[in-house]
Write a protein that holds these residues in place. Sequence first.
Motif, short mmCIF file in Angstrom:
data_model
loop_
_atom_site.label_atom_id
_atom_site.label_comp_id
_atom_site.label_asym_id
_atom_site.label_seq_id
_atom_site.Cartn_x
_atom_site.Cartn_y
_atom_site.Cartn_z
N GLY A 194 2.53 4.64 -7.20
CA GLY A 194 1.37 4.08 -6.54
C GLY A 194 0.40 3.42 -7.51
N GLU A 195 -0.53 4.21 -8.00
CA GLU A 195 -1.53 3.66 -8.94
C GLU A 195 -0.88 3.14 -10.21
OE1 GLU A 195 -5.28 5.58 -9.57
OE2 GLU A 195 -5.07 6.77 -7.74
N GLY A 196 0.26 3.74 -10.57
CA GLY A 196 0.97 3.26 -11.76
C GLY A 196 1.42 1.81 -11.63
N ARG A 197 1.60 1.35 -10.41
CA ARG A 197 1.95 -0.04 -10.15
C ARG A 197 0.72 -0.88 -9.76
NH1 ARG A 197 7.36 -1.64 -8.17
NH2 ARG A 197 8.87 -0.06 -8.77
N GLY A 198 -0.44 -0.25 -9.75
CA GLY A 198 -1.64 -0.97 -9.34
C GLY A 198 -1.78 -1.11 -7.85
N LEU A 199 -1.10 -0.25 -7.07
CA LEU A 199 -1.16 -0.33 -5.62
C LEU A 199 -2.27 0.56 -5.07
CD1 LEU A 199 2.66 0.07 -4.82
CD2 LEU A 199 1.40 -2.04 -5.30
N ILE B 214 0.87 -1.18 0.00
CA ILE B 214 0.00 0.00 0.00
C ILE B 214 0.91 1.22 0.00
CG2 ILE B 214 -1.77 1.22 1.32
CD1 ILE B 214 -2.00 -1.86 2.63
N PHE B 215 0.54 2.24 -0.76
CA PHE B 215 1.42 3.40 -0.99
C PHE B 215 0.76 4.67 -0.46
CE2 PHE B 215 3.18 6.82 -3.66
CZ PHE B 215 4.54 6.56 -3.56
N LEU B 216 1.49 5.42 0.38
CA LEU B 216 0.93 6.64 0.98
C LEU B 216 1.98 7.75 0.95
CD1 LEU B 216 -1.54 7.83 2.44
CD2 LEU B 216 -0.55 7.02 4.59
N SER B 217 1.62 8.88 0.35
CA SER B 217 2.49 10.03 0.21
C SER B 217 2.07 11.10 1.22
CB SER B 217 2.39 10.57 -1.22
OG SER B 217 3.21 11.70 -1.41
N ILE B 218 3.04 11.65 1.96
CA ILE B 218 2.76 12.56 3.07
C ILE B 218 3.17 13.99 2.71
CG2 ILE B 218 3.09 13.01 5.52
CD1 ILE B 218 1.84 10.28 4.93
#
Length: 266
Positions: A218-223, A152-156
Amino acid sequence: MAIDLHFPKESLLADDEPPAFEIVNADGASNLVLVCDHASKRVPRCLNNLGLTDAQLDDHIGWDPGAAKVARLLSNNLDAPLLLSGYSRLVIDCNRPTQSPQSIPEQSAGVLVPANQHITEAERKLRVENLFTPYHNAVSNLLDSRQHRPTIFLSIHSFTPVLNNQQRPWNIGISFWKDNRFADLLINALKQSSDIVVGNNEPYAIDEAFDYAVPVHGEGRGLPSAMIEMRQDGIRTDEGVAEWAQRITDAYLQIASEVLKLASHK
């Protein structure tokens, strides 16, 4: 004598300067991976503060105040790996595609950046190769190393309370690109606290023309992916940083099993 703000050379960074990125808790057990694209206000020594004052670089135009502190606490609370950029977004913005006019901005919030005026292609290339590419290679390598497990990918990030003389009412905002499932879960969890205003794709919506981390890593990897934006007046003190890190930690733990299902069925 005028200061020369342009330095054609092989490297922007002297041997004793910090690298382009910092990795924290690389082997963290969490399925969550954190990044902080605007973690630092540092400028390579050879660029002479970009011609700006220390106070200007300390303002929101130079970095995302408080974001790195919250990200570090989240990394600790959740046992999650964290990548932080090492230099100011005004040198090169690690959350902008390199072809974007905002990648190396000539001005920000009405402040002219002297060293970014009439920058040459050689100078632009040097900033990309020395700062942007190493940071994003580190993010890619970290994500590659975790391909065997759901991720899961989260940018702060953080945002200024007032922009263009407009007050911004959100205490925190959660943004997404095309897939809103993770963002919606996080928004709903945060909204259970009645004392805060939570933005849905506010104050910024993610656009692949202007954003890099979520669309690419993130979404580019399907995450399952999202971007957190915290209002800076809430994280100016250590107490505020701790409070918001705990709020986000609690919200994430509340939805962790549901988000993991999204990551497991990407």
